[in-house]
Write a protein that holds these residues in place. Structure first.
Motif, PDB file in Angstrom:
ATOM      1  N   ALA A  26     -10.435  26.619  25.019  1.00 64.79           N
ATOM      2  CA  ALA A  26     -11.779  26.225  25.444  1.00 64.79           C
ATOM      3  C   ALA A  26     -12.794  26.903  24.521  1.00 64.79           C
ATOM      4  O   ALA A  26     -12.444  27.776  23.732  1.00 64.79           O
ATOM      5  N   LEU A  27     -14.033  26.483  24.642  1.00 67.56           N
ATOM      6  CA  LEU A  27     -15.104  27.098  23.865  1.00 67.56           C
ATOM      7  C   LEU A  27     -15.926  28.015  24.762  1.00 67.56           C
ATOM      8  O   LEU A  27     -16.313  27.636  25.865  1.00 67.56           O
ATOM      9  N   ASP A  28     -16.186  29.219  24.304  1.00 70.98           N
ATOM     10  CA  ASP A  28     -17.017  30.172  25.025  1.00 70.98           C
ATOM     11  C   ASP A  28     -18.474  29.859  24.706  1.00 70.98           C
ATOM     12  O   ASP A  28     -18.963  30.186  23.628  1.00 70.98           O
ATOM     13  N   LYS A  29     -19.158  29.214  25.630  1.00 68.36           N
ATOM     14  CA  LYS A  29     -20.534  28.774  25.394  1.00 68.36           C
ATOM     15  C   LYS A  29     -21.523  29.940  25.300  1.00 68.36           C
ATOM     16  O   LYS A  29     -22.585  29.814  24.727  1.00 68.36           O
ATOM     17  N   SER A  30     -21.149  31.086  25.866  1.00 69.05           N
ATOM     18  CA  SER A  30     -22.081  32.212  25.870  1.00 69.05           C
ATOM     19  C   SER A  30     -22.025  33.030  24.572  1.00 69.05           C
ATOM     20  O   SER A  30     -22.856  33.888  24.370  1.00 69.05           O
ATOM     21  N   ASP A  31     -21.029  32.773  23.723  1.00 68.03           N
ATOM     22  CA  ASP A  31     -20.858  33.605  22.539  1.00 68.03           C
ATOM     23  C   ASP A  31     -20.661  32.747  21.293  1.00 68.03           C
ATOM     24  O   ASP A  31     -19.595  32.734  20.695  1.00 68.03           O
ATOM     25  N   SER A  32     -21.665  32.007  20.909  1.00 69.41           N
ATOM     26  CA  SER A  32     -21.652  31.210  19.676  1.00 69.41           C
ATOM     27  C   SER A  32     -20.482  30.233  19.594  1.00 69.41           C
ATOM     28  O   SER A  32     -19.971  29.952  18.523  1.00 69.41           O
ATOM     29  N   TYR A  33     -20.040  29.754  20.726  1.00 69.68           N
ATOM     30  CA  TYR A  33     -18.980  28.748  20.806  1.00 69.68           C
ATOM     31  C   TYR A  33     -17.683  29.171  20.134  1.00 69.68           C
ATOM     32  O   TYR A  33     -17.052  28.406  19.432  1.00 69.68           O
ATOM     33  N   ASN A  34     -17.285  30.400  20.349  1.00 72.71           N
ATOM     34  CA  ASN A  34     -15.993  30.861  19.857  1.00 72.71           C
ATOM     35  C   ASN A  34     -14.882  30.295  20.725  1.00 72.71           C
ATOM     36  O   ASN A  34     -15.046  30.103  21.922  1.00 72.71           O
ATOM     37  N   LYS A  35     -13.718  30.066  20.129  1.00 71.10           N
ATOM     38  CA  LYS A  35     -12.565  29.543  20.853  1.00 71.10           C
ATOM     39  C   LYS A  35     -11.953  30.655  21.701  1.00 71.10           C
ATOM     40  O   LYS A  35     -11.724  31.768  21.211  1.00 71.10           O
ATOM     41  N   LYS A  38      -8.162  29.970  28.202  1.00 57.91           N
ATOM     42  CA  LYS A  38      -8.401  29.981  29.645  1.00 57.91           C
ATOM     43  C   LYS A  38      -7.050  30.013  30.363  1.00 57.91           C
ATOM     44  O   LYS A  38      -6.042  29.559  29.826  1.00 57.91           O
TER      45      LYS A  38
END
Length: 88
Positions: A26-35, A38
């Motif tokens: 998934a993409l971490d939306k809170s941290d510059s869209y890092n992979k 989950k």
């Protein structure tokens, strides 16, 4: 367009069962869209039609949010198999 016998993810679906613990990207939306990876538990496995093609989708309860999300079965990685005694 697609053969009725061809379901995307069918061969992979055989290794998963309800209650299995799985991971998916998934993409971490809170941290510059890092992979990120989950984790969750499979609650249901069903076949749906998406863009005119049958695909197998797993409904997974996300451990972080406790919400049920739909994930293509081919995107899942098995972490732990469910105990067969609990399933029966």
């Amino acid at each position: 367009m697609f053969s009725k016998d061809t379901i995307f993810g069918e061969s992979m679906a055989k290794k998963f069962a309800i209650g299995d613990i799985v991971s998916w990207p998934a993409l971490d939306k809170s941290d510059s869209y890092n992979k990120i990876k989950k984790l969750g538990i499979i609650s249901k496995i069903e076949t749906y039609t998406r863009s005119e093609r049958p695909v197998i989708i797993a409904k997974v309860i996300d451990f972080d949010t406790s919400r049920e999300v739909e994930i293509l079965i081919v995107s899942l990685t098995l972490i732990t198999k469910a105990d067969k005694e609990i399933q029966n």
